[in-house]
Design an enzyme around this catalytic site. Sequence first.
Site, PDB file in Angstrom:
ATOM      1  N   SER A  46       7.020  37.824   7.408  1.00  0.00           N
ATOM      2  CA  SER A  46       6.682  37.570   8.805  1.00  0.00           C
ATOM      3  C   SER A  46       7.868  37.921   9.718  1.00  0.00           C
ATOM      4  CB  SER A  46       6.219  36.121   8.964  1.00  0.00           C
ATOM      5  OG  SER A  46       5.490  35.939  10.145  1.00  0.00           O
ATOM      6  N   ASP A  87      -0.503  37.192   6.933  1.00  0.00           N
ATOM      7  CA  ASP A  87       0.866  36.677   6.934  1.00  0.00           C
ATOM      8  C   ASP A  87       1.349  36.297   5.529  1.00  0.00           C
ATOM      9  OD1 ASP A  87       3.140  34.823   7.292  1.00  0.00           O
ATOM     10  OD2 ASP A  87       2.614  34.918   9.413  1.00  0.00           O
TER      11      ASP A  87
END
Length: 253
Positions: free
Chosen positions: A38, A150
């Site tokens: 991320s 993610d």
Amino acid sequence: MKVGLVLSGGAARGIAHLGVLQALDELEVEIDALSGTSSGAIVAAFYASGVAPQQVLEMVKRTKLLKFMRPAMSKTGLLKVQKLQDLFGNYLPVSSFQDLNKQLTINATDIKRGETKYFQQGELIPAILASCCMPVIFDPMVIDGESYMDGGILNNLPVEPLVTDCQFIIGSHCNPVNPEFKVRNAKALLERTLLMAIRNNVLLRKDRCHFYIEPPELGEFIGSDFDKAQRLFEIGYHFLISQREDLFKALDR
């Protein structure tokens, strides 16, 4: 001794990783390999491509990140992150893993298989975008026909790619749980819930790091605090500087 650095996700709080890297540079701790997810993947990619932490900080301060995200208008997310491809294309000096100055691993969550996917070769920017796709908020990123979200969902401290290759691993985690948290609204409660769930998979991995960084002051910030970039940078920087003797001792200097 090969030194690895793993950087967690944390949205705006990930800017603190830049401060950590600035401190490592000043302390002359050479990083040979990086792994990130991320926002940690973004920071790791810029650093591995040779862009100095201060330069990345200035980019963040100049750029209104939200303007690069347009409505997804789909059933799978509210925003598309693909438009960020233009932003990274303008600022990243390389476009593939093979052209990086340092070894880099980026992880994302394979939606179909329900497992972590590690990217170490091929195009760099699609891997970064896949690693940043927060569920529901963003449309999934499709790479070679597979959909990704993610990386922090399953692994927010992706230390595994470094374990067999590095003799010393530094972990930088930017999502401490603030014990003074108060429920103010549904958005804050949702973020808090995700933070606690993700933190659990960090606790399973932190002991695999030889030196672990988690500035408690970051608990005062939320994921959208990009306008506080300078302060987040300073927190990461000053925290590691304050821990330098412990770091040198761990490195056996």
